[in-house]
Design a protein around this motif. Structure first.
Motif, PDB file in Angstrom:
ATOM      1  N   SER A  45       0.802  -1.229   0.000  1.00  0.00           N
ATOM      2  CA  SER A  45       0.000   0.000   0.000  1.00  0.00           C
ATOM      3  C   SER A  45       0.830   1.273   0.000  1.00  0.00           C
ATOM      4  O   SER A  45       0.340   2.342  -0.339  1.00  0.00           O
ATOM      5  CB  SER A  45      -0.918   0.012   1.229  1.00  0.00           C
ATOM      6  OG  SER A  45      -0.153   0.109   2.425  1.00  0.00           O
ATOM      7  N   SER A  47       2.045   2.591   2.815  1.00  0.00           N
ATOM      8  CA  SER A  47       1.544   3.302   3.985  1.00  0.00           C
ATOM      9  C   SER A  47       2.577   3.386   5.107  1.00  0.00           C
ATOM     10  O   SER A  47       3.096   2.360   5.550  1.00  0.00           O
ATOM     11  CB  SER A  47       0.275   2.613   4.514  1.00  0.00           C
ATOM     12  OG  SER A  47      -0.084   3.116   5.779  1.00  0.00           O
ATOM     13  N   PHE A 112      -5.764   2.960   0.186  1.00  0.00           N
ATOM     14  CA  PHE A 112      -6.515   2.951   1.449  1.00  0.00           C
ATOM     15  C   PHE A 112      -7.217   1.623   1.711  1.00  0.00           C
ATOM     16  O   PHE A 112      -7.423   1.228   2.856  1.00  0.00           O
ATOM     17  CB  PHE A 112      -7.524   4.112   1.481  1.00  0.00           C
ATOM     18  CG  PHE A 112      -8.736   3.919   0.625  1.00  0.00           C
ATOM     19  CD1 PHE A 112      -9.850   3.248   1.108  1.00  0.00           C
ATOM     20  CD2 PHE A 112      -8.774   4.422  -0.670  1.00  0.00           C
ATOM     21  CE1 PHE A 112     -10.978   3.082   0.322  1.00  0.00           C
ATOM     22  CE2 PHE A 112      -9.899   4.259  -1.461  1.00  0.00           C
ATOM     23  CZ  PHE A 112     -11.006   3.587  -0.965  1.00  0.00           C
ATOM     24  N   GLU A 113      -7.629   0.908   0.627  1.00  0.00           N
ATOM     25  CA  GLU A 113      -8.294  -0.384   0.844  1.00  0.00           C
ATOM     26  C   GLU A 113      -7.370  -1.361   1.581  1.00  0.00           C
ATOM     27  O   GLU A 113      -7.796  -2.056   2.517  1.00  0.00           O
ATOM     28  CB  GLU A 113      -8.714  -1.007  -0.499  1.00  0.00           C
ATOM     29  CG  GLU A 113      -9.784  -0.234  -1.225  1.00  0.00           C
ATOM     30  CD  GLU A 113      -9.187   0.748  -2.229  1.00  0.00           C
ATOM     31  OE1 GLU A 113      -9.929   1.201  -3.127  1.00  0.00           O
ATOM     32  OE2 GLU A 113      -7.973   1.052  -2.113  1.00  0.00           O
ATOM     33  N   ILE A 115      -4.819  -0.584   3.476  1.00  0.00           N
ATOM     34  CA  ILE A 115      -4.615  -0.086   4.835  1.00  0.00           C
ATOM     35  C   ILE A 115      -5.791  -0.493   5.724  1.00  0.00           C
ATOM     36  O   ILE A 115      -5.608  -0.999   6.839  1.00  0.00           O
ATOM     37  CB  ILE A 115      -4.471   1.447   4.862  1.00  0.00           C
ATOM     38  CG1 ILE A 115      -3.329   1.904   3.954  1.00  0.00           C
ATOM     39  CG2 ILE A 115      -4.235   1.935   6.283  1.00  0.00           C
ATOM     40  CD1 ILE A 115      -3.234   3.417   3.820  1.00  0.00           C
ATOM     41  N   GLY A 116      -7.005  -0.284   5.227  1.00  0.00           N
ATOM     42  CA  GLY A 116      -8.199  -0.558   6.023  1.00  0.00           C
ATOM     43  C   GLY A 116      -8.352  -2.031   6.372  1.00  0.00           C
ATOM     44  O   GLY A 116      -8.633  -2.380   7.533  1.00  0.00           O
ATOM     45  N   ALA A 164      -6.564   5.138   7.194  1.00  0.00           N
ATOM     46  CA  ALA A 164      -7.237   4.627   5.997  1.00  0.00           C
ATOM     47  C   ALA A 164      -8.432   5.506   5.639  1.00  0.00           C
ATOM     48  O   ALA A 164      -8.650   5.847   4.469  1.00  0.00           O
ATOM     49  CB  ALA A 164      -7.688   3.182   6.226  1.00  0.00           C
ATOM     50  N   VAL A 167      -7.150   8.888   4.190  1.00  0.00           N
ATOM     51  CA  VAL A 167      -6.651   8.759   2.809  1.00  0.00           C
ATOM     52  C   VAL A 167      -7.816   8.640   1.844  1.00  0.00           C
ATOM     53  O   VAL A 167      -7.823   9.240   0.756  1.00  0.00           O
ATOM     54  CB  VAL A 167      -5.711   7.534   2.687  1.00  0.00           C
ATOM     55  CG1 VAL A 167      -5.374   7.256   1.229  1.00  0.00           C
ATOM     56  CG2 VAL A 167      -4.436   7.769   3.488  1.00  0.00           C
ATOM     57  N   TRP A 168      -8.854   7.866   2.217  1.00  0.00           N
ATOM     58  CA  TRP A 168     -10.031   7.712   1.362  1.00  0.00           C
ATOM     59  C   TRP A 168     -10.796   9.024   1.228  1.00  0.00           C
ATOM     60  O   TRP A 168     -11.228   9.401   0.139  1.00  0.00           O
ATOM     61  CB  TRP A 168     -10.936   6.638   1.945  1.00  0.00           C
ATOM     62  CG  TRP A 168     -12.274   6.560   1.271  1.00  0.00           C
ATOM     63  CD1 TRP A 168     -12.554   6.006   0.052  1.00  0.00           C
ATOM     64  CD2 TRP A 168     -13.511   7.082   1.774  1.00  0.00           C
ATOM     65  NE1 TRP A 168     -13.900   6.143  -0.244  1.00  0.00           N
ATOM     66  CE2 TRP A 168     -14.514   6.798   0.801  1.00  0.00           C
ATOM     67  CE3 TRP A 168     -13.880   7.746   2.936  1.00  0.00           C
ATOM     68  CZ2 TRP A 168     -15.840   7.178   0.979  1.00  0.00           C
ATOM     69  CZ3 TRP A 168     -15.207   8.118   3.112  1.00  0.00           C
ATOM     70  CH2 TRP A 168     -16.173   7.835   2.145  1.00  0.00           C
ATOM     71  N   ASP A 171      -8.250  11.716  -0.428  1.00  0.00           N
ATOM     72  CA  ASP A 171      -7.490  11.246  -1.592  1.00  0.00           C
ATOM     73  C   ASP A 171      -6.086  11.851  -1.586  1.00  0.00           C
ATOM     74  O   ASP A 171      -5.610  12.391  -2.595  1.00  0.00           O
ATOM     75  CB  ASP A 171      -8.220  11.612  -2.896  1.00  0.00           C
ATOM     76  CG  ASP A 171      -7.614  10.895  -4.103  1.00  0.00           C
ATOM     77  OD1 ASP A 171      -6.996   9.832  -3.895  1.00  0.00           O
ATOM     78  OD2 ASP A 171      -7.728  11.410  -5.224  1.00  0.00           O
ATOM     79  N   ASP A 176      -2.151   9.783   6.307  1.00  0.00           N
ATOM     80  CA  ASP A 176      -1.328   8.630   6.684  1.00  0.00           C
ATOM     81  C   ASP A 176      -0.083   9.086   7.433  1.00  0.00           C
ATOM     82  O   ASP A 176       0.315   8.484   8.437  1.00  0.00           O
ATOM     83  CB  ASP A 176      -0.952   7.850   5.423  1.00  0.00           C
ATOM     84  CG  ASP A 176      -0.185   6.576   5.728  1.00  0.00           C
ATOM     85  OD1 ASP A 176      -0.745   5.715   6.435  1.00  0.00           O
ATOM     86  OD2 ASP A 176       0.955   6.443   5.267  1.00  0.00           O
TER      87      ASP A 176
END
Length: 207
Positions: A45, A47, A112-113, A115-116, A164, A167-168, A171, A176
């Motif tokens: 990711s 991150s 972000f996906e 990370i989540g 997460a 970031v979503w 954008d 993070d």
């Protein structure tokens, strides 16, 4: 009568130490597994907050391994190990600071996906570890410092979830980095607490 009481006391201590070993072995296995998962997700990711969490899990795995080694040892030995634990937490803080610096020089938007998903899995296992260690929260410096590390994991898991979401929502990569910076401060605070705890225990034992 006296011999009977002494034997019962010995049995109680052995039972307590056996329980401590069992719990530490479980949380050690969990932290090794979550470290592998988190570091893989962090690389994929991009991150910093996930990388911070993975380093935290690695440090915790080493912490629980050290804790296992000194169950039943003297208070002085436990205090020395707690000192090493504090230094490990401080080392994680330094690694996070280096990563944040690198990301500031090379900005990017993490996925972000990834990370989540990693954060939810990590948070669930962190909660399990804290629940297992809570009965030993007010034990000796060895187990109380292990509990301190586990509590930090729970905060870290929530923080990475917030990263997460940030970031979503925006954008952008800065949420993070902000969370990673917050984790850095948490590591420094925790390192100070564990080092102070170890010093006090060592000092009291030396009296």
């Amino acid at each position: 009568m006296g011999d009977s009481c002494g034997c019962g006391s010995t049995v109680d201590i052995r039972a307590l130490e056996a329980g401590q070993r069992r719990v530490l072995m479980i949380v050690l296995a969990i932290n090794i597994a979550t470290f592998v998962m988190m570091i893989t997700a962090a690389i994929y990711s991009g991150s910093s907050s996930l990388l911070s969490g993975s380093l935290d899990n690695l440090g915790d795995a080493l912490t629980y391994l050290l804790s296992l080694a000194v169950i039943g040892a003297s208070l002085r030995a436990k205090a020395k190990v707690a000192l090493i634990k504090g230094l490990l937490i401080f080392g994680a803080a330094v690694a996070v600071a280096i990563q944040i610096g690198w990301r500031l020089a090379h900005p990017e938007v993490p996925i972000f996906e990834a990370i989540g998903i990693a954060a939810v899995i990590n948070l669930a296992f962190n909660a399990l570890c804290l629940w297992l260690l809570t009965p030993y929260r007010f034990g000796d410096v060895n187990m109380s410092s292990a509990w301190e590390c586990s509590r930090n994991d729970l905060y870290e898991g929530v923080a990475v979830l917030l990263a997460a979401a940030g970031v979503w929502l925006f954008d952008a990569g800065w949420p993070d980095l902000v969370i990673a910076g917050g984790l850095l401060l948490m590591f420094l605070r925790s390192a100070w607490r564990v080092l102070r705890m170890a010093w006090r225990s060592y000092r009291d034992e030396a009296k």
